[in-house]
Design a protein around this motif. Sequence first.
Motif, short mmCIF file in Angstrom:
data_model
loop_
_atom_site.label_atom_id
_atom_site.label_comp_id
_atom_site.label_asym_id
_atom_site.label_seq_id
_atom_site.Cartn_x
_atom_site.Cartn_y
_atom_site.Cartn_z
N GLN A 1 38.06 38.57 44.35
CA GLN A 1 38.78 38.28 43.11
C GLN A 1 40.07 39.08 43.01
O GLN A 1 41.11 38.55 42.58
N GLU A 2 40.06 40.33 43.42
CA GLU A 2 41.28 41.13 43.41
C GLU A 2 42.31 40.57 44.38
O GLU A 2 43.50 40.56 44.09
N HIS B 1 37.50 32.29 37.71
CA HIS B 1 36.53 31.18 37.75
C HIS B 1 35.70 31.17 39.03
O HIS B 1 34.82 30.33 39.21
N LEU B 2 35.96 32.11 39.93
CA LEU B 2 35.32 32.11 41.25
C LEU B 2 33.79 32.11 41.20
O LEU B 2 33.17 31.35 41.96
N PRO B 3 33.15 32.91 40.36
CA PRO B 3 31.68 32.87 40.35
C PRO B 3 31.12 31.47 40.06
O PRO B 3 30.13 31.06 40.68
N ILE B 4 31.76 30.74 39.19
CA ILE B 4 31.31 29.38 38.86
C ILE B 4 31.53 28.45 40.05
O ILE B 4 30.68 27.63 40.38
N LEU B 5 32.69 28.59 40.71
CA LEU B 5 32.97 27.76 41.88
C LEU B 5 31.98 28.06 43.01
O LEU B 5 31.53 27.13 43.70
N GLN C 1 31.74 42.60 47.22
CA GLN C 1 32.59 41.70 47.98
C GLN C 1 33.23 40.66 47.06
O GLN C 1 34.40 40.32 47.23
N LEU C 2 32.48 40.20 46.06
CA LEU C 2 33.02 39.24 45.10
C LEU C 2 34.21 39.84 44.35
O LEU C 2 35.26 39.21 44.20
#
Length: 156
Positions: free
Chosen positions: A8-9, A22-26, A3-4
């Motif tokens: 991101q796509e 940067h989404l995983p960090i956010l 899903q991540l």
Amino acid sequence: MSQLTNVQENLRALHLTETASHLPILLKKAETEERTYVGFLHDVLRYEQQRREEKLRERRLKWASFPYYKTLDEFQLEEQPSLTKRQLQQLCELVWLDQLFNLILLGPPGVGKTHLAIGIGMEAIYQGYKVTFITMGELVHALKTEVIVCKETQHK
């Protein structure tokens, strides 16, 4: 596909490329700080906006063609008796830019013209303006070349 990865796509498809990478960090930050949905969304949008502004500033700095980077904080005003603190502050306010004036600094070698021009140019870039740094020799050459081109097109 996770899903991540899908999210991101989708972000990349929407041209939110900085946020996508940067989404995983956010997400981790939102979980750690127990952010609300609105708070998380605000963080995501703020991050994307900040990165876009940084990249735009970087492009403008590159486009300005400064020979080196100097700030006005580094300028030694006390070593330049022909320029008052008030005049420097007026230049930094950039009102002259809003009035569509150009700035040409003239004087003998070694008095800080280039440093001052770069510092003012960098200040203008940080305030959202586009800047081009050009020496007087380059300016004269460009103007002469333009005159020659204009004369040639008039004779045809």
